[in-house]
Scaffold this active site. Sequence first.
Site, PDB file in Angstrom:
ATOM      1  N   GLY A  47       0.806  -1.203  -0.123  1.00  0.00           N
ATOM      2  CA  GLY A  47      -0.035  -0.158  -0.040  1.00  0.00           C
ATOM      3  C   GLY A  47       0.809   1.108   0.029  1.00  0.00           C
ATOM      4  CG  HIS A  48       4.078   3.951   1.771  1.00  0.00           C
ATOM      5  ND1 HIS A  48       5.342   4.391   1.606  1.00  0.00           N
ATOM      6  CD2 HIS A  48       3.296   4.764   2.637  1.00  0.00           C
ATOM      7  CE1 HIS A  48       5.469   5.461   2.301  1.00  0.00           C
ATOM      8  NE2 HIS A  48       4.296   5.830   2.569  1.00  0.00           N
ATOM      9  CG  PHE A  49       3.116   5.297  -2.351  1.00  0.00           C
ATOM     10  CD1 PHE A  49       1.960   5.514  -1.842  1.00  0.00           C
ATOM     11  CD2 PHE A  49       4.189   5.652  -2.027  1.00  0.00           C
ATOM     12  CE1 PHE A  49       1.862   6.801  -0.761  1.00  0.00           C
ATOM     13  CE2 PHE A  49       4.500   6.924  -1.103  1.00  0.00           C
ATOM     14  CZ  PHE A  49       3.264   7.258  -0.369  1.00  0.00           C
TER      15      PHE A  49
END
Length: 144
Positions: A47-49
Amino acid sequence: MLDIKKIKEILPHRYPFLLVDRVISVEDGKKVTAIKNVTANEEFFNGHFPEYPVMPGVLIVEALAQTSGIAMMQNEANKGKIGLFAGIDGCRFKRQVVPGDQLLLEAEITRMRGAIAKAKVKATVEGDLVCEAEIMFALSDLPK
């Protein structure tokens, strides 16, 4: 040098939050140098990224805090305790950390008074400064 087995004997952290892979030196019982190998398989990269994987700065700080915890536990009086994150000063990020990087983590305990400790910390990749700060800890007994 401490391998992951020895690190787990010192720190209470476990996957996915154990962010120190190996301790490469301990000096004077208060300075520790460790490494974190950053791989493409790290959970946080989901999720990052997704299209531009960058290690979150807070996790770099956490890796430095864990390295500081190892340094604090070199003092016999601190065995069986945990260093709880109590504050941070002068934190600066100078470079991104991406999959394939190896973080060199350095922590030196600069003050130990009662249940309060301070550490000067620095993270580098291939000699380039990634992050530096001063972290404060409150020492607490581990629950039995």
